[in-house]
Scaffold this active site. Structure first.
Site, PDB file in Angstrom:
ATOM      1  N   ASN A 480       1.923  -6.120  -3.582  1.00 16.60           N
ATOM      2  CA  ASN A 480       1.472  -7.199  -3.149  1.00 16.60           C
ATOM      3  C   ASN A 480      -0.161  -7.291  -3.860  1.00 16.60           C
ATOM      4  OD1 ASN A 480      -0.813  -8.909  -2.574  1.00 16.60           O
ATOM      5  ND2 ASN A 480      -0.377  -8.666  -0.092  1.00 16.60           N
ATOM      6  N   ASP A 481      -0.054  -7.871  -5.343  1.00 19.96           N
ATOM      7  CA  ASP A 481      -1.118  -6.844  -6.601  1.00 19.96           C
ATOM      8  C   ASP A 481      -2.511  -7.715  -6.121  1.00 19.96           C
ATOM      9  OD1 ASP A 481       1.360  -6.625  -8.287  1.00 19.96           O
ATOM     10  OD2 ASP A 481       1.696  -8.549  -9.168  1.00 19.96           O
TER      11      ASP A 481
END
Length: 793
Positions: A480-481
């Site tokens: 999850n950037d």
């Protein structure tokens, strides 16, 4: 009309291979992204779009700016009645004339625009040659009126030739030179500036090393290479000055604003059809010849032969595996559109309507390449080796890199490097090709080592990034950037990375032993055991697993949080990885079902963040319900299918699949808005006023995964080291299904019957008419076709 999933805007053809758009007024641009791995283009239902070679960020051929509302940049064709002066275009844009009929068929490698205005039917078919950097426009004009007609056809595009976007156009246009080649009926374009530094590091000191061209199959009536003389000052492209003049201005050279406008003329008796072909391409200096490419493709016969080659080309990638189930949405996406989207857009085109990319993401296209495993596994192998070459000897990797001349950010992302052994495992299970482990691959800062050692270094690097509690560090982010501030001080933890690494080690331990690397295998076993203990000790929040802890030690994805109380990823991967104790796996997924599973699929997190948190990251800066912030993030949602199937809940696995499968959103298309034939990256969550609205179509890693969870976890046909497993998890009401696929040199035709209307459980198997005592099919590798009959019960 024999269409499927009909909406007010279009429908699938009966076989699912085409999507037919019936109006230019779709709720968003509904387009096609077409690439042969080198040349790429995108085109919307209005006829707008642009072209590139290599990638759309560093080597854009035609100009365009991202604007999904106006959709007003393109390679356009004007049609003009020379007797009446009436003006329209081959596609809806740019003239937007009232029409008698308009349809667009988007297919695998082509789009076909059928448009009838003023009694003239035009059929414009656009495609990319499979083997060359050439785009072909095949325009068939038919006179549907009862009188002779004289028409001229005028092409129009703006040259960019280099880095995009060129918002400093007044600078960049100064370096482009256009010329005309009357013999070849073409306009050529060169540019003496690319944007790269030269070998001494001097900026803006390198030529663009191509000759771009646009050519026509008929003698030129006139031409123009200057935007000002074509459009006229202060005009738009719907009513250009040139279309009020008998001929184009004929300007070319270095002193205008470079375009390509070619004008040809046709005469049509009643009922007659004439074909005009235009080509667009870019020949690289020293490797290709523009004149030869023009000659090869710019004729009706050559264009028609090339279109047939396009059909054969895409058949190689989509027809090696075929599923036949009672669910047309699953069939259409699995057989055609998920494969095509993942290959043409994600892996090859690397650009689409919502995002322009100039290269590869380490984790992104590595996952995408699994789409090649059944049809063309050599392509997957090349992608794996390409990514391995973006690794440092320390084990970490570039987060992404430019596909032209390389280079990219070296980060502390905690998951990128681990996708290399994860995808290698999938490749080995599919192919049994253990020789790939010995392929020498250089590091970015060191000499070549075997691929096995690259994977080992990635795992060892991950081992070095653990918290004192034995949980992997978040670093700059995990998958999850948007969790971009959780662990930048290298104190915050990622419980999802703990699960991911746990899963990877399960496959790598036997691989290490196969290589005689017993010492490392034992180390991996020790780490895996400690991960399981630490995860269940520190990661359990009472009813679900935590996502992370911040650098300050605060939990994320906990009942203690007002916002972001529960995240999807650590709970589905607790099941996928096998790290959760059985009772906790059941409880975690019950929490997912209760809190995250909504009308349009499982939310990535809940409740959405309504205010920014500097200690969490940009996920909290999205409006609530958008993308990772409390929306349905399709990539992760596909993994929920996998988790529910593993948990023994085929009903929920299929329900999640059904909710995120694009054709099913045809029923509420004015809510969904996006194309119903390709996956969207996300749809809005319940805190958005547009709950259920899709976005980020085409350029999303969800396409390959939607395909994979359908084949591997619903239909349950999964390659293993020693054979092909058949273990379905289907809706109980299905009477059965069929899968035809290649596996290690043989073709398997697998017929599954469900006489007792169960969801899972194999009661009997026959192979080539003989009883087989297991649901693991043998490896034949004999080039033959084998009939498999499976009975559930």
């Amino acid at each position: 009309m024999d269409g499927k999933f009909v909406t007010p805007y279009g429908y699938f053809s009966a076989d699912g291979r085409e999507y037919i758009v019936t109006t230019p007024h779709t709720p968003r641009p509904w387009g096609n992204v077409i690439s042969n791995g080198d040349w790429g283009m995108m085109i919307s239902q209005t006829g707008s779009g642009y072209s590139w070679r290599g990638n759309a960020g560093q080597n854009r051929i035609t100009r365009a700016f991202q604007d999904l509302v106006r959709d007003n940049w393109g390679k356009y064709f004007y049609l003009r009645d020379l007797d009446s002066g009436a003006l329209w275009s081959a596609a809806y844009k740019p003239v937007m004339a009232p029409y008698e009929r308009y349809t667009v068929a988007h297919g695998l490698g082509y789009s076909r625009f059928t448009h009838q205005v003023h009694g003239i039917e035009s059929v414009l078919t656009v495609f990319v040659a499979p083997e060359d950097p050439v785009e072909v426009f095949h325009l068939a004009l038919t006179n549907r009126s009862d009188r002779p007609r004289r028409l001229d056809i005028t092409s129009y595009l703006e040259w960019l030739l280099g880095f995009a976007p060129d918002e400093h156009r007044e600078f960049h246009k100064l370096f482009i030179e256009t010329s005309v080649d009357p013999e070849r009926r073409a306009i050529l374009a060169r540019k003496c500036l690319w944007g790269f530094p030269d070998e001494l590091g001097r900026h803006n000191n390198v030529d663009w090393p191509y000759t771009a061209f646009m050519a026509a199959s008929r003698p030129l009536k006139s031409f123009d290479g200057d935007k000002e003389s074509f459009l006229g000052l202060y005009r738009n492209d719907d009513r250009p000055l040139a279309m009020e003049q008998p001929r184009l201005a004929g300007r070319v050279g270095r002193f205008g604003d470079a375009i390509a406008a070619l004008q040809v003329e046709v005469a049509l008796g009643p009922g007659e059809t004439e074909v005009v072909v235009f080509t667009l391409g870019a020949a690289e200096d020293g490797r290709e010849d523009a004149a030869a490419l023009i000659e090869r493709y710019t004729s009706p016969a050559a264009a028609e032969a090339t279109l047939q080659a396009v059909h054969r080309f895409w058949s190689r990638f989509v027809d090696t595996e075929r599923v036949e189930t009672p669910d047309d949405a699953l069939n259409f996406m699995t057989n055609y559109w998920s494969k095509y989207q993942a290959i043409s857009c994600r892996l090859w085109g690397k650009s689409a309507f919502y995002q322009v990319s100039a290269g590869y993401g380490f984790r992104d296209q590595l996952q995408d390449c699994q789409i090649f495993l059944v049809s063309e596994p050599e392509h997957a192998k090349r992608q794996i080796l390409l990514h391995a070459a973006q690794q440092f000897v320390e084990g970490d990797v570039l987060h992404w890199w430019f596909s032209i001349r390389g280079g990219g950010p070296r980060t502390n992302c905690s998951d990128d490097l681990l996708w290399l052994p994860f995808i290698l495992d999938a490749y080995l299970k599919e192919t049994g090709d253990y020789s790939v482990l010995d392929e020498p691959v250089p590091y970015l800062n060191g000499p070549a080592e075997p691929l096995y050692d690259h994977c080992k270094r990635a795992i060892e690097r991950s081992f070095s990034r653990f918290s004192p509690r034995g949980i992997p560090l978040m670093g700059d982010n995990d998958w999850n950037d948007g969790l971009s501030a959780v662990g930048t001080l290298l104190k915050g933890e990622s419980f999802w990375v703990a699960e991911f690494l746990y899963a990877i080690l399960a496959g790598f331990i036997p691989l290490a032993r196969r290589r005689g690397d017993e010492r490392f295998a034992c180390k991996c076993e020790d780490v895996r055991a400690s991960l399981r203990e630490a995860m269940n000790r520190f990661g359990w929040d009472g009813a679900w697993y935590l996502q992370a802890t911040t650098d300050d030690g605060l939990p994320l994805g906990s009942r203690q949080n007002d916002e972001g109380q529960i995240f999807l990823m650590p709970n589905i991967w607790a099941v996928i990885s096998g790290i959760a104790e059985p009772s906790r796996a059941q409880q975690a997924m019950a929490s997912v079902t209760e809190l995250l599973l909504r009308e349009y699929g499982p939310l990535l997190s809940y409740p959405a963040f309504t205010r920014p948190r500097r200690d969490v990251g940009y996920i909290t800066r999205y409006a609530p319900g958008l993308r990772e912030n409390g929306g349905v993030y399709t990539h992760a949602a596909t993994w929920a299918v996998w988790a529910y199937a593993l948990l023994g809940r085929p009903d929920l696995a299929y329900e999640v699949y059904r909710r995120i499968c694009p054709p099913n959103r045809s029923a509420d298309i004015d809510v969904y808005k996006a194309e119903p034939y390709v996956t969207a990256g996300n749809s809005d969550g319940p805190l958005s006023p547009y709950f259920g609205r899709a976005g980020w179509t085409w350029y999303t890693g969800s396409a390959q995964w939607l395909h994979r969870v359908a084949t591997h976890w619903i239909l349950g046909v999964r390659p293993q080291e020693d054979g092909l497993l058949v273990d379905p998890a289907i809706p109980a009401h299905w009477p059965g299904f069929r899968v035809t696929r290649r596996f290690r040199g043989a073709t398997y035709v697998i017929e599954v019957e469900n006489p007792r209307r169960v969801s899972r459980g194999v009661a009997g198997v026959t192979v080539d008419g003989r009883p087989h005592d297991t649901n693991l099919l043998p490896v034949f590798a004999d080039g033959g076709v084998h009939q498999v009959h499976v009975v559930l019960g």
